[in-house]
Each structure stands twice: as structure tokens, then as C-alpha cells.
Design a protein around this motif. Structure first.
Motif, PDB file in Angstrom:
ATOM      1  N   LYS A   1     -21.878  19.271   5.122  1.00 35.88           N
ATOM      2  CA  LYS A   1     -21.482  19.299   6.530  1.00 35.88           C
ATOM      3  C   LYS A   1     -20.056  18.788   6.702  1.00 35.88           C
ATOM      4  O   LYS A   1     -19.258  19.377   7.444  1.00 35.88           O
ATOM      5  CB  LYS A   1     -22.455  18.463   7.364  1.00 35.88           C
ATOM      6  N   MET A   2     -19.719  17.695   6.032  1.00 40.39           N
ATOM      7  CA  MET A   2     -18.369  17.147   6.140  1.00 40.39           C
ATOM      8  C   MET A   2     -17.326  18.133   5.602  1.00 40.39           C
ATOM      9  O   MET A   2     -16.257  18.318   6.186  1.00 40.39           O
ATOM     10  CB  MET A   2     -18.293  15.822   5.372  1.00 40.39           C
ATOM     11  N   ILE A   3     -17.654  18.784   4.500  1.00 39.93           N
ATOM     12  CA  ILE A   3     -16.703  19.741   3.913  1.00 39.93           C
ATOM     13  C   ILE A   3     -16.435  20.891   4.873  1.00 39.93           C
ATOM     14  O   ILE A   3     -15.278  21.292   5.093  1.00 39.93           O
ATOM     15  CB  ILE A   3     -17.243  20.251   2.567  1.00 39.93           C
ATOM     16  N   LEU A   4     -17.491  21.434   5.483  1.00 38.98           N
ATOM     17  CA  LEU A   4     -17.334  22.638   6.312  1.00 38.98           C
ATOM     18  C   LEU A   4     -16.815  22.326   7.710  1.00 38.98           C
ATOM     19  O   LEU A   4     -16.241  23.209   8.361  1.00 38.98           O
ATOM     20  CB  LEU A   4     -18.677  23.367   6.404  1.00 38.98           C
ATOM     21  N   THR A   5     -16.995  21.095   8.182  1.00 39.76           N
ATOM     22  CA  THR A   5     -16.533  20.775   9.542  1.00 39.76           C
ATOM     23  C   THR A   5     -15.215  20.012   9.565  1.00 39.76           C
ATOM     24  O   THR A   5     -14.424  20.184  10.507  1.00 39.76           O
ATOM     25  CB  THR A   5     -17.606  19.950  10.275  1.00 39.76           C
ATOM     26  N   ASP A   6     -14.959  19.176   8.559  1.00 46.41           N
ATOM     27  CA  ASP A   6     -13.734  18.360   8.553  1.00 46.41           C
ATOM     28  C   ASP A   6     -12.741  18.786   7.475  1.00 46.41           C
ATOM     29  O   ASP A   6     -11.553  18.961   7.741  1.00 46.41           O
ATOM     30  CB  ASP A   6     -14.099  16.879   8.353  1.00 46.41           C
ATOM     31  N   TYR A   7     -13.245  18.941   6.257  1.00 43.62           N
ATOM     32  CA  TYR A   7     -12.358  19.191   5.123  1.00 43.62           C
ATOM     33  C   TYR A   7     -11.664  20.545   5.238  1.00 43.62           C
ATOM     34  O   TYR A   7     -10.463  20.670   4.983  1.00 43.62           O
ATOM     35  CB  TYR A   7     -13.166  19.113   3.823  1.00 43.62           C
ATOM     36  N   VAL A   8     -12.417  21.576   5.625  1.00 46.83           N
ATOM     37  CA  VAL A   8     -11.854  22.930   5.683  1.00 46.83           C
ATOM     38  C   VAL A   8     -10.722  23.042   6.705  1.00 46.83           C
ATOM     39  O   VAL A   8      -9.625  23.514   6.378  1.00 46.83           O
ATOM     40  CB  VAL A   8     -12.970  23.957   5.963  1.00 46.83           C
ATOM     41  N   PRO A   9     -10.907  22.594   7.965  1.00 46.82           N
ATOM     42  CA  PRO A   9      -9.765  22.686   8.902  1.00 46.82           C
ATOM     43  C   PRO A   9      -8.630  21.725   8.544  1.00 46.82           C
ATOM     44  O   PRO A   9      -7.459  22.040   8.799  1.00 46.82           O
ATOM     45  CB  PRO A   9     -10.396  22.328  10.250  1.00 46.82           C
ATOM     46  N   LYS A  10      -8.937  20.586   7.946  1.00 53.19           N
ATOM     47  CA  LYS A  10      -7.893  19.605   7.610  1.00 53.19           C
ATOM     48  C   LYS A  10      -6.933  20.168   6.576  1.00 53.19           C
ATOM     49  O   LYS A  10      -5.711  20.006   6.693  1.00 53.19           O
ATOM     50  CB  LYS A  10      -8.556  18.326   7.100  1.00 53.19           C
TER      51      LYS A  10
ATOM     52  N   GLN B   1     -25.228  15.982   4.071  1.00 54.28           N
ATOM     53  CA  GLN B   1     -24.103  15.314   4.724  1.00 54.28           C
ATOM     54  C   GLN B   1     -22.781  15.691   4.067  1.00 54.28           C
ATOM     55  O   GLN B   1     -21.767  15.887   4.751  1.00 54.28           O
ATOM     56  CB  GLN B   1     -24.312  13.789   4.666  1.00 54.28           C
ATOM     57  N   LEU B   2     -22.780  15.805   2.747  1.00 56.47           N
ATOM     58  CA  LEU B   2     -21.560  16.187   2.039  1.00 56.47           C
ATOM     59  C   LEU B   2     -21.122  17.598   2.416  1.00 56.47           C
ATOM     60  O   LEU B   2     -19.946  17.840   2.716  1.00 56.47           O
ATOM     61  CB  LEU B   2     -21.793  16.084   0.529  1.00 56.47           C
TER      62      LEU B   2
ATOM     63  N   ALA C   1     -15.660  21.956  -6.549  1.00 55.86           N
ATOM     64  CA  ALA C   1     -16.425  20.989  -7.341  1.00 55.86           C
ATOM     65  C   ALA C   1     -17.435  20.239  -6.486  1.00 55.86           C
ATOM     66  O   ALA C   1     -18.579  20.000  -6.912  1.00 55.86           O
ATOM     67  CB  ALA C   1     -15.454  20.002  -8.003  1.00 55.86           C
ATOM     68  N   ALA C   2     -17.044  19.865  -5.262  1.00 55.09           N
ATOM     69  CA  ALA C   2     -17.971  19.155  -4.374  1.00 55.09           C
ATOM     70  C   ALA C   2     -19.137  20.044  -3.972  1.00 55.09           C
ATOM     71  O   ALA C   2     -20.298  19.602  -3.923  1.00 55.09           O
ATOM     72  CB  ALA C   2     -17.217  18.654  -3.144  1.00 55.09           C
ATOM     73  N   ILE C   3     -18.858  21.314  -3.678  1.00 55.37           N
ATOM     74  CA  ILE C   3     -19.927  22.249  -3.316  1.00 55.37           C
ATOM     75  C   ILE C   3     -20.871  22.459  -4.497  1.00 55.37           C
ATOM     76  O   ILE C   3     -22.093  22.580  -4.329  1.00 55.37           O
ATOM     77  CB  ILE C   3     -19.324  23.581  -2.838  1.00 55.37           C
ATOM     78  N   PHE C   4     -20.321  22.470  -5.707  1.00 53.98           N
ATOM     79  CA  PHE C   4     -21.164  22.617  -6.900  1.00 53.98           C
ATOM     80  C   PHE C   4     -22.177  21.480  -7.002  1.00 53.98           C
ATOM     81  O   PHE C   4     -23.371  21.700  -7.255  1.00 53.98           O
ATOM     82  CB  PHE C   4     -20.268  22.656  -8.142  1.00 53.98           C
ATOM     83  N   LEU C   5     -21.720  20.243  -6.791  1.00 53.01           N
ATOM     84  CA  LEU C   5     -22.625  19.102  -6.870  1.00 53.01           C
ATOM     85  C   LEU C   5     -23.604  19.082  -5.700  1.00 53.01           C
ATOM     86  O   LEU C   5     -24.780  18.721  -5.851  1.00 53.01           O
ATOM     87  CB  LEU C   5     -21.816  17.809  -6.920  1.00 53.01           C
ATOM     88  N   ALA C   6     -23.117  19.468  -4.498  1.00 53.93           N
ATOM     89  CA  ALA C   6     -24.019  19.515  -3.341  1.00 53.93           C
ATOM     90  C   ALA C   6     -25.104  20.571  -3.533  1.00 53.93           C
ATOM     91  O   ALA C   6     -26.276  20.356  -3.201  1.00 53.93           O
ATOM     92  CB  ALA C   6     -23.218  19.798  -2.078  1.00 53.93           C
TER      93      ALA C   6
END
Length: 886
Positions: free
Chosen positions: A482-491, A479-480, A457-462
């Protein structure tokens, strides 16, 4: 003009009791269609009878989504003259067949629409339906057809064999001819979109009839040159088509509620439909639009109703699943014939029946010259946000937007997503910041499926915000992501496939943004793509390089194409070819396609990539380019590339080679002319035409046995004897080979040439350029004079010319015979021999000389040693041409 033909089903070989063939007689969103009986025998037949004898132009079949036939054959039936009309008297002609897809790719949810063009005359149309495709949903091996549509031209009269004036006319005469229609379109083969099967199947029947009435009104208005009225009708038709689709879906929902015995829901749905219908009719002012009130000039129509406000109770309408889309027609490899007709002459237009009192005034106004308008120069501009913040709540989302963003609404809620779709930039930016915070704050203990749903859903809006014209919204989207691919995915330990999908969904938007008119947007986008390719969770997938090297179209906008090339160039410099996903096989087709672009700046970047690639990998680059020949090098682009390749390979360019050949030819001709001049002087001295030059005959005297002894003789006699000997020597010089010293009476110009070419043991033909050269200078010839000199390198050990492809192995083996400084080195047997010309003669002509010289033994056997004369000291150049001329 072909129109939709009325018909009815008169015969069917079998049918399911719940899906009878009579369903095919009508077209509406509620049509269930026909289905064969369970476990029936194939093929199944359906015969329809047209309202009158007609010329068929187009047949459409809408297949069931999983009860799918493998093939459908078409037959047209007609009756002979004077024979009663019945199924028994009809004679059928096979038109062809179409094959249907098994629908596995769509998950058996989409219906396939087949449209085929025919040209046939008849009263009946028979469908021969073959066995079904097997799938898990088709439990009883049935086939189903949702709808049939026939388009054509009714002929002059209905079929009545008792009428003596009836003729089976197959001409292009038509009944119910609408002069407004022909005059408006002027295309006899034109088929109105309103006659298409898709129109009736997804339109509310009442709205469909109104649209058809408005279409006829529009055509009449065009004939009467009432263009403002025609324009209003055009917009009203477009608006009603959207309304008809919505009412059709609501009718399906009401039918489903009735079948489920949910009568309360059915009642609510009916009230919503009635209210919506009345609201639209009032908003469009249909009575005036249809001119049923007697008004010739209807009031202006408001087409922004959905933008200004929502119709009553529309917000209470529940969202329903999207209707299955119609898949594009898939024609068989043997399609039915397509008929082309010539357009008929355009009829004269009737004058406007209503006189206009202001006609003269309007004409005077129209005859004024039009003002000249110069368009402003195109400048790169960037949309700046409005300075003030909007107050209140964002405007409601349209039903289409709600449908598209349903997954995001399920995750983030309707209020937040409505801000993302707002026309106010501050709301759009706030929505992205809120999504950023919610996504970042999601606990790592969240179930993986929920985490993946939020990421999608976040990628859809981005993805949607990347295309935003306001810079602040665009930056928030970057920025959204970047955060998803660098922080959210490994977390949350998102699977790699989900990461690839996220990048693949946004990278096309990013690449398109890289060609934006604003420099700031272009630079930020290119920088983000470069950073994206290096994200730890993205780089191993190589998805960014793979997406970037997809072929560009030659007509792509220059700015967009140039940015794309620059991105690929930067990725190649930073990532290389080892594990980046970039290689010769995907870079070269991309660059070669870019070389065909009509913008020079695009081709320049492509050339730079190709040159850098050639420096790294070499010859494999040429496999993707045209052959390197004279024809190709006539093109400036290819010539410059190939000359650069030659420079990298250490080869002289073609221009340098041509220049060197020209200089060699000029030097050779100069030497030949000098020798010919010297020979002519000798001939003149021998014949007495010119005084004897002692410096020219000195060598010749030595070659004839040395100077004559004059001791003890009178000076006059000595001079006389010397003159005779000189003349004899000059005469003999023409019969002597100046290389090996052989004397032969047959040595005229042609004889000497033949001797040089085949027999002289001191000479050899070069295997590469076919020129005759001295064996003593063969190595120098191969390294500096031969046309193929670029193929050779000099060995530092034996000093011979070695082929480059064998050079490395030759040097490493160290098996060659080292050349000594004070001695000659034979290029044939690779042995060191005595220095000077005598050493060469002894080695190449002697009894125990070079075993690799095939001419040595031939010369020894041909003539005794004492018949040979020593060659003069003054020698001709060490190379002759292919004919043996020096």
C-alpha cells in the motif's frame, strides 16, 4: 524396454574447427556440440552409426541457442541381408522432419530440445539440416547442434554378415534383458528419465553413473520386496540429482576460468568440487547404500544436511548465471509418428533369496487387523505465530533461494533478505518493516533507475509474504504494498508501466489468498483488493478489474471461486461500467464460466452479477447466453434467468403466458358449448321437438321483419300465424351471418366458417396470432388478448395499439387522429365514426365506408343490399379460432 543407445558420428558434410562433430559422441555439461563451417552450403548432413542394429523409438535433438536450423529431416539407414556394413551399402528411409523456433522470444538464450517418437529399424541415422534462422548473433549463417540422443531396443545380435546364423530379425527380441527392470515396470515401452538427454547434459558424469547404479539397485530391491531399502534409494537418487546439477555448474565455471587463464579461480573451484563431492558421499554413506561393504541393511541416511548445516566451503561458492533452460518441445504440424506398444505379460517374481529368521513373527504381526482411523473434522484455522521471539541470527539461505532473491539481495543486502526467508515469523516480519522504512526514507532525488530497482525488490518480498500463513507477516506485506503504490510511486514519479507490473505480480497471490481458510485473511484480502482498485495511481490503469475477471476453472475450490465472484461483484457496484475497465465483453464470459461451477454458492453470486448487468444494459447480455427457447428453458438455471429478464422487460413470464392461454381456451370452449346448446334448442323448437320459447325467438322475429300484425284477427289464428313465423325465423337464422346479416343458402357450419375467415366485412384476421376478430374490438384484442400483446402499447392520444418499437416516435410526432369519447375509432383508417353497432356497420359495410377495409367492396358486389338481413342483437363472442369456429 527402450534404453539409451551408444553411437558415433561417421560422416559430416562440414564442421567448424572449434566445434567438431566428435563432440556429439559424448553427453556432459561440458559438451560444446557441433557447428557447421562458416557460410556453408545447405543442407548439411550428419550420419551416426549405432553400436548394433536396433529398433529406434525416440530421437532427441538439442539445438544451439542462436545458430538455429529452420528444419531437420530424419532418415534411418539399414543394409540388406548378406551385404557388408558401410555407408555406401546403406539404404535410407525418410522418417519425417521437425521445425525449430527462431528463439526470438527468449532473446536467443534458451536451447530448444526436440523429442520425437519413431518406429524404425536400422544401423544408421542421418540428419539432414536445412538453412539457418537469421538473427543478429549468427554472423556467419551457421547451424549448430549441441547434442543428439537416440533411444531404442538393440536387436538380438550385432551386425555380422559373415555369420550364417545372423538374421535380420525385426521382432521385439532384446539383448541384455534385465529381468528386474521388466518385472519392476511391466511396461515394454517405458523410457527411463535417466536415459533422457536432459539428464546427462546437466549432470556431473560421475554422479550420473552413481545414480544409474542406485536405480538398478532400487529395481532389484522392489523385486525382492525390500521396500525400506528401496525408499532410501529413492531419496538418495533425488538428493544426488540436485548434487549432480550443482557439480555440473561448478564444472562449467571451472572450464570458463581455465579458458580465461584464471588458474587461481580454477584451482579454488576444483577444491570446492572435490570437498563437496566427498562430503556428499560421506553424508549419504554410499558404500553401505550400494552394499559394497557386504551389509544387507545399510545405515539410515541423513537427507537434511542442507537444513542442519552447510557443507564446508560451500558459502564461498560464487553464484553463477543460471543455466539456460530447456524449452518445451515444439512439434511441427506434420509430426513424426508416435508408436504405441502393448505391454508384455508381467514375469513371475523370484522369491527372496535370503531367509528371514523372524519371518513367522513378522507375519503374525502383519495379520493383526488394522486400527480404524477416523479423520478429524475439517475446520477453518489460522496459523498463529509462536509466542517467543527467536534469538540469534536467521538460518542461512539455500543456494536456490539466493538465486531467486538475487535482485532483492543486490538492493537490500543479504542479511535483511535472509530474514525474509527465515523459518521464524518474527524475522520475516522484521524484514518487511525494515524494507518499509528504507523504501519510505529513500530521497526523491534518487536516480529513477535506482528507485525502480528498489520498488521491484520490495514488491518481490511483499509478493512472497502475501502467501505467509502468519497473520502478522501477511498484514505487514499489505502495508508495504500500500505504501509503495500510494506514496512511493508518486514521490519518485515511477512510470505507469512499472506500476502495472507491480500490481500484476501481486494480484494473483492476493486472489489466491482471498480463498484462505481463515475468515480474517479472506476479509482483509478482499478489502485490500477493493482499496487497491481505487488507489489514485492504480485506478486509471484498470489492471485490477482486468485481472479479477480472468476466467475461473470449473474445478476451482468453492471458497476461492466464491471470493473471486464477490470481489468482482463489489468492483462492479463501486466502479460501474463507464471507465472502470469492466464491460459486458469481459464480465459476461467470466460470469457464464462461473455458472458452470459445481458449487451452488458460486453460481448464486454469478447470477446476481448477471441480473444487475441486465438491469443496466439490457439485451446485449443475452448475446453471451444460450438461445431463449423451450429447450434451454428446460434447465432450471436458464429458465430462472430468462424469466427474470422478461420481468425486467415488462413481459409476462412464460408460465403466466401458458396460464393465460389455458384460461382463454377454457373460456372459448365454454362459449362455444353454450352457443351450440342454444342452436340445438332452436333446431328442436323448429322441428317441434320442444315448445317454442318466446324469449329465444324474439330477436329472430325482429331479424325476419318484425312482429306480425294481429289486430282484428282471432286469437287462435294469430297464435298459429305467430308459430309459423317463429318456425320460419328459426330456420332462416342458420343461413344468416350474425355479424354482417348476409343470408346465404350455403351457410352451413363449413360455409359460415369460410365466410368468417375470408369474406365477412365486419371481421378481420389478426396479423400476429392469425385469429379472426371483430374489427370493432381489434384494438382491445391486440392490447389484452393477442399472443403478441407484449409487443403493443396504447397511445394516449388516438387510443390505438402501437408497436413498442415505434411507440416513442409515434407519441412524439403527435400526428395521429385523437379519439373522441362519444364516438367509435376505426383501427383501420384511424377515423372517428358514429357510436353504436349501427355506426360500425355503416362504416365497415356502407357505400362510402372505410377505404381500408378490403372486404367492404367485395361484400357490396357479391349481394344486393336488400338481400341482407339485419344481424340479431344477441351476438357471438368477438373472436374466433384459426378455423373460423366461434
Amino acid at each position: 524396454m527402450p534404453t539409451k543407445l551408444q553411437f558415433r558420428v561417421v560422416h559430416v558434410s562440414g564442421q567448424d574447427d572449434s566445434y567438431r562433430a566428435a563432440e556429439l559422441n559424448n553427453h556432459s555439461p561440458l559438451t560444446k556440440g557441433w557447428q557447421s563451417s562458416r557460410f556453408c552450403l545447405y543442407p548439411q548432413d550428419i550420419v551416426i552409426q549405432l553400436g548394433r542394429r536396433s529398433r529406434l523409438c525416440k530421437i532427441q535433438i538439442l539445438s544451439h541457442q542462436f545458430l538455429i536450423a529452420t528444419k531437420i529431416e530424419f532418415y534411418v539407414g539399414d543394409v540388406p541381408d548378406g551385404v557388408p556394413l558401410s555407408l555406401d551399402t546403406a539404404r535410407y528411409t525418410r522418417l519425417g522432419y521437425v521445425s525449430l523456433s527462431d528463439n526470438e522470444k527468449t532473446g536467443y538464450k534458451a536451447r530448444e530440445l526436440k523429442s520425437v517418437h519413431v518406429d524404425a529399424v536400422g544401423v544408421y541415422l542421418k540428419l539432414n539440416i536445412h538453412k539457418n534462422h537469421v538473427n543478429k548473433f549468427n554472423l556467419y549463417n551457421q547451424v549448430g547442434v549441441i547434442a543428439i540422443n537416440v533411444i531404442g531396443d538393440p536387436l538380438t545380435k550385432s551386425y555380422d554378415p559373415s555369420d550364417p546364423e545372423y538374421l535380420l530379425d525385426v521382432s521385439d527380441n532384446r539383448i541384455d534383458k534385465d529381468p528386474a527392470l521388466d518385472g519392476y515396470l511391466n511396461r515394454p515401452d517405458y523410457i527411463s528419465p535417466l536415459d533422457d538427454l536432459a539428464f546427462d547434459m546437466y549432470q556431473d558424469p560421475e554422479i550420473a553413473q552413481i545414480i544409474r547404479r542406485l536405480e538398478r539397485k532400487k529395481q532389484e530391491a522392489v523385486l525382492q520386496e525390500r521396500y525400506d531399502y528401496a525408499k532410501r534409494l529413492k531419496h538418495a537418487i533425488a538428493e544426488l540429482q540436485k548434487v549432480g546439477e550443482k557439480l555440473g555448474k561448478m564444472e562449467v565455471e571451472k572450464r570458463q576460468a581455465v579458458e580465461n587463464e584464471d588458474y587461481d579461480k580454477a584451482k579454488v573451484k576444483k577444491l570446492q568440487m572435490d570437498e563437496y563431492r566427498l562430503h556428499i558421499y560421506k553424508d549419504l554413506n554410499l558404500p553401505d547404500l550400494l552394499e559394497t561393504t557386504g551389509s544387507r541393511h545399510p545405515h539410515p541416511i541423513n537427507f537434511d544436511s542442507e537444513r542442519q548445516g552447510t557443507p564446508p566451503r560451500l558459502l564461498d561458492i560464487h553464484r553463477s548465471p543460471r543455466s539456460p533452460p530447456l524449452t518445451p518441445p515444439k512439434y511441427d504440424e506434420r509430426p513424426l509418428p508416435i508408436t504405441h506398444r502393448q505391454p508384455s505379460p508381467k514375469p513371475d517374481l523370484e522369491p527372496d533369496p535370503d531367509p528371514d529368521p523372524d519371518l513367522s513373527q513378522r507375519r503374525a504381526y502383519d495379520e493383526r487387523p488394522l486400527p480404524i482411523h477416523k479423520p478429524p473434522p475439517v475446520v477453518e484455522e489460522e496459523i498463529e505465530p509462536e509466542p517467543e521471539m527467536a534469538a540469534g541470527e536467521p538460518e542461512p539461505m539455500t543456494e536456490k533461494d539466493i538465486r531467486d532473491a538475487s535482485s532483492a539481495i543486490d538492493v537490500f543486502g543479504h542479511p535483511l533478505v535472509s530474514k525474509a526467508y527465515s523459518k521464524t515469523w518474527s524475522y520475516r516480519e522484521d524484514s518487511l518493516l525494515a524494507v518499509y522504512k528504507q523504501t519510505q526514507a529513500l530521497p526523491s532525488s534518487t536516480p529513477k533507475e535506482d528507485a525502480k530497482a528498489m520498488m521491484r525488490a520490495a514488491i518481490f518480498l511483499a509478493k512472497r509474504a502475501i502467501d505467509d500463513k502468519v497473520y502478522a507477516v501477511f498484514k505487514a506485506a499489505l502495508q508495504l504494498e500500500k505504501m509503495i503504490l500510494t506514496d512511493y510511486v508518486p514521490k519518485h514519479k515511477i512510470p505507469r508501466q512499472e506500476t502495472i507490473s507491480a500490481v500484476e505480480r501481486t494480484i494473483p497471490n492476493l486472489l489466491h489468498k482471498s480463498g484462505d481458510t481463515a475468515v480474517r485473511n479472506r476479509d482483509d484480502t478482499k478489502k485490500f483488493i477493493q482499496d487497491l482498485s481505487n488507489f489514485p495511481e492504480v485506478r486509471p490503469t484498470n489492471v485490477v478489474p482486468h485481472e479479477c475477471v480472468k476466467l475461473i476453472k470449473p474445478n476451482m475450490a468453492p471458497r476461492l471461486a466464491q471470493s473471486r465472484l464477490e470481489i468482482v461483484e463489489t468492483l462492479y457496484k463501486e466502479l460501474g461500467l463507464s471507465t472502470s475497465g469492466l464491460n459486458v465483453d469481459n464480465l459476461m464470459p467470466f460470469c457464464v464460466e462461473a455458472l458452470n461451477h459445481n458449487a451452488g454458492e458460486v453460481r448464486e453470486v454469478s447470477e446476481r452479477i448477471i441480473k444487475n448487468l441486465y438491469r443496466e444494459v439490457g439485451a446485449p447480455v443475452k448475446d453471451f447466453l444460450p438461445p431463449d427457447d423451450e429447450k434451454t428453458r428446460k434447465n432450471t438455471l436458464w429458465r430462472q434467468l430468462f424469466e427474470y429478464f422478461d420481468k425486467v422487460d415488462g413481459k409476462p413470464s412464460k408460465s403466466d403466458q401458458k396460464k393465460q392461454r389455458a384460461e382463454d381456451e377454457a373460456r372459448k370452449h365454454a362459449e362455444i358449448e353454450a352457443l351450440q346448446k342454444q342452436l340445438q334448442q332452436l333446431k328442436d323448437m323448429a322441428s317441434g321437438k320442444a315448445p317454442i320459447d318466446q324469449s329465444m325467438v324474439k330477436g329472430a322475429k325482429k331479424g325476419a321483419g318484425g312482429p306480425a300484425k294481429s289486430k282484428g284477427k282471432p286469437k287462435s289464428k294469430v297464435l298459429a300465424k305467430t308459430s309459423e313465423e317463429d318456425n320460419m325465423s328459426i330456420a332462416n337464422m342458420e343461413k344468416v351471418c350474425i355479424f354482417c346479416g348476409e343470408r346465404n343458402e350455403g351457410f352451413n357450419d363449413e360455409g359460415l366458417d369460410l365466410h368468417y375467415w375470408k369474406n365477412c366485412p365486419m371481421l378481420k384476421r389478426c396479423a400476429n396470432c392469425k385469429q379472426v376478430v371483430e374489427i370493432a374490438s381489434l384494438t382491445d384484442h391486440l392490447l389484452s388478448e393477442c399472443e403478441s400483446k407484449a409487443m403493443f402499447s396504447k397511445c394516449p392520444r388516438c387510443s390505438e395499439a402501437i408497436l413498442k418499437e415505434e411507440y416513442d416516435q409515434h407519441v412524439q410526432e403527435k400526428a395521429c387522429n385523437p379519439a373522441k369519447a362519444a364516438m367509435n375509432h376505426c383501427p383501420l383508417c384511424h377515423q372517428d365514426i358514429s357510436n353504436g353497432e349501427d355506426g360500425w356497420k355503416e362504416h365497415l359495410m356502407g357505400q362510402s365506408g372505410c377505404k381500408q377495409n378490403p372486404r367492404r367492396l367485395l361484400a357490396l358486389n357479391k349481394q344486393p343490399a336488400q338481400s341482407r338481413l339485419p344481424a340479431p342483437k344477441s351476438r357471438v363472442p368477438t373472436k374466433t379460432n384459426k378455423t373460423g369456429r366461434r
